[in-house]
Each structure stands twice: as structure tokens, then as C-alpha cells.
Design a protein around this motif. Structure first.
Motif, mmCIF file in Angstrom:
data_model
loop_
_atom_site.group_PDB
_atom_site.id
_atom_site.type_symbol
_atom_site.label_atom_id
_atom_site.label_comp_id
_atom_site.label_asym_id
_atom_site.label_seq_id
_atom_site.Cartn_x
_atom_site.Cartn_y
_atom_site.Cartn_z
ATOM 1 N N ARG A 136 0.832 -1.208 0.000
ATOM 2 C CA ARG A 136 0.000 0.000 0.000
ATOM 3 C C ARG A 136 0.864 1.255 0.000
ATOM 4 O O ARG A 136 0.543 2.234 -0.675
ATOM 5 C CB ARG A 136 -0.938 -0.023 1.202
ATOM 6 N N ASP A 186 -0.779 4.763 -7.513
ATOM 7 C CA ASP A 186 -1.823 5.783 -7.381
ATOM 8 C C ASP A 186 -1.768 6.368 -5.965
ATOM 9 O O ASP A 186 -2.003 5.653 -4.991
ATOM 10 C CB ASP A 186 -3.174 5.127 -7.642
ATOM 11 N N ARG A 231 -4.360 5.526 -3.317
ATOM 12 C CA ARG A 231 -4.379 4.195 -2.725
ATOM 13 C C ARG A 231 -3.320 4.033 -1.621
ATOM 14 O O ARG A 231 -3.273 3.017 -0.939
ATOM 15 C CB ARG A 231 -4.197 3.131 -3.801
ATOM 16 N N PRO A 277 -7.652 -2.044 3.906
ATOM 17 C CA PRO A 277 -7.637 -1.892 2.449
ATOM 18 C C PRO A 277 -7.609 -0.416 2.055
ATOM 19 O O PRO A 277 -8.139 0.425 2.787
ATOM 20 C CB PRO A 277 -8.929 -2.563 1.996
ATOM 21 N N PRO A 289 -8.656 3.006 0.070
ATOM 22 C CA PRO A 289 -9.991 3.473 -0.311
ATOM 23 C C PRO A 289 -10.311 3.087 -1.751
ATOM 24 O O PRO A 289 -9.422 3.029 -2.597
ATOM 25 C CB PRO A 289 -9.911 4.993 -0.145
ATOM 26 N N ARG A 290 -11.554 2.805 -2.007
ATOM 27 C CA ARG A 290 -11.987 2.470 -3.368
ATOM 28 C C ARG A 290 -12.149 3.742 -4.169
ATOM 29 O O ARG A 290 -12.584 4.752 -3.656
ATOM 30 C CB ARG A 290 -13.323 1.738 -3.332
ATOM 31 N N ARG A 291 -11.824 3.631 -5.413
ATOM 32 C CA ARG A 291 -12.030 4.758 -6.324
ATOM 33 C C ARG A 291 -13.245 4.429 -7.164
ATOM 34 O O ARG A 291 -13.280 3.421 -7.847
ATOM 35 C CB ARG A 291 -10.813 4.954 -7.198
ATOM 36 N N TRP A 292 -14.221 5.248 -7.068
ATOM 37 C CA TRP A 292 -15.458 5.019 -7.812
ATOM 38 C C TRP A 292 -15.358 5.647 -9.171
ATOM 39 O O TRP A 292 -14.959 6.791 -9.325
ATOM 40 C CB TRP A 292 -16.648 5.582 -7.048
#
Length: 71
Positions: free
Chosen positions: A32, A37, A40, A59, A61-64
Motif C-alpha cells: 500500500r 496511485d 491508494r 484496504p 480506499p476504493r475509487r469510484w
């Protein structure tokens, strides 16, 4: 150089393939930290230290995906 090739390929070498034994959570935290990116990676050193202290990696963060206007 090898470092430049790894940077361009977008994937750092895993610790285990480099002959370094480390717990799974440490490898996940390092992965990580080295994410290409920036979104992330850990946002703060406090977040990183929290995962190290807990002995587990959260984890990233998610990128939407947001549709472009008119798409």
C-alpha cells in the motif's frame, strides 16, 4: 536500471521474491505504501502506524468510476 524498469512496469517486486521473509500484514502495508496511485497510499503517517500497531493492513480506499458528462 532495474529500479527504473520496476517503476515503469508499475509493480514493485514482492519482498518474498527478493528473499526477504516478512509477515503477510507487513507485505500488505508495504504494498500500500508503494502504490502507484497516491489515492491508494496511506493518507497520513498516523494511518500507517495504526496498521503497524494493529498488525493488519486496512484496504485502500476504493475509487469510484464516475461517468463523464454526456457519456
Amino acid at each position: 536500471s532495474e529500479a527504473m524498469a520496476q517503476r515503469l512496469s508499475g509493480r514493485p517486486r514482492d519482498l518474498k521474491s527478493a528473499g526477504v521473509e516478512a509477515p503477510l500484514h507487513v507485505r500488505a502495508i508495504l504494498s500500500r505504501c508503494l502504490a502507484r496511485d497516491p489515492a491508494r497510499r496511506y493518507a497520513t503517517a498516523r494511518d500507517l502506524l495504526s496498521d503497524l500497531d494493529r498488525g493488519a493492513a486496512t484496504p485502500p480506499p476504493r475509487r469510484w468510476a464516475v461517468p463523464l458528462a454526456g457519456a
